[in-house]
Design an enzyme around this catalytic site. Sequence first.
Site, short mmCIF file in Angstrom:
data_model
loop_
_atom_site.label_atom_id
_atom_site.label_comp_id
_atom_site.label_asym_id
_atom_site.label_seq_id
_atom_site.Cartn_x
_atom_site.Cartn_y
_atom_site.Cartn_z
N ASP A 144 45.98 -5.55 64.28
CA ASP A 144 46.19 -6.86 63.66
C ASP A 144 46.79 -7.81 64.70
O ASP A 144 47.43 -7.36 65.66
CB ASP A 144 47.17 -6.75 62.49
N1 URA Z 1 47.73 -0.53 60.62
C1 URA Z 1 47.98 -1.83 60.33
O1 URA Z 1 48.36 -2.16 59.21
N2 URA Z 1 47.80 -2.72 61.30
C2 URA Z 1 47.41 -2.42 62.55
O2 URA Z 1 47.31 -3.31 63.40
C3 URA Z 1 47.16 -1.07 62.84
C4 URA Z 1 47.32 -0.14 61.86
#
Ligand code: URA
Length: 224
Positions: free
Chosen positions: A95
């Site tokens: 993310d």
């Molecule tokens: N899980 C999440 O919620 N976000 C990420 O970036 C990676 C794993």
Amino acid sequence: NSPLSRKEARRAIHASNVEVNGEVWKDTGKHLPTGAQVLLEGQQLTVQGERYLMLNKPAGIVSATHDSEHSTALDLLPTELIELTRNLHIAGRLDADTTGLLLLTTDGQWSHRVTSPRIECPKTYRVNLSTPILDSTIQDLETGVMLHQDPKPTKPAQVTVLEPQLIELTISEGRYHQVKRMLAAAGNHVVALHRQRIGDIVLDPVLEPGAYRELTEQEVASIG
Ligand code: URA
């Protein structure tokens, strides 16, 4: 001695003009082994090998190759590298607000082994929580939780408690926002998320946020 286009390369292979390690190759779908000796009409070629990089992803960068509005992980790499390696892509996105280990490669089979749910390559995250973790939450995460609007429970995860509000969580799936959704489902909330490790590849502590390095041969070989 300019590079061949894909079409020219395919033609040369079909016309039996390409030898790999002393053998005539007619199959254009074959995977070239690293370090192979390749002859085109008897002349040795310099073969550009696959590239494998780790990047310490800073917050605020999106895990995309192109994005007109946001800075992307590929924007952090030197332009020569991008131009040389058109197939460079991210093996396992993060993310925008997640930091840490991001793998990039030109090798599609390798990135498939990192991301394919069937292969279950483990990923370890350091997770800062909004409230102290409860024993029951650890149990839930280690058994599997139901995520909102997802029919299947998560696979058992491993939890290491570093501090009451800081855990390490290892998962072998990569569902959308998985770690945040797992903690939400278990009654807590992720405040910050950082990926430390993918399989046996650990984020190199010398890499400042935004910095990258090539993977070593051992690191590359460890995925598989
Ligand atoms: N899980 C999440 O919620 N976000 C990420 O970036 C990676 C794993």
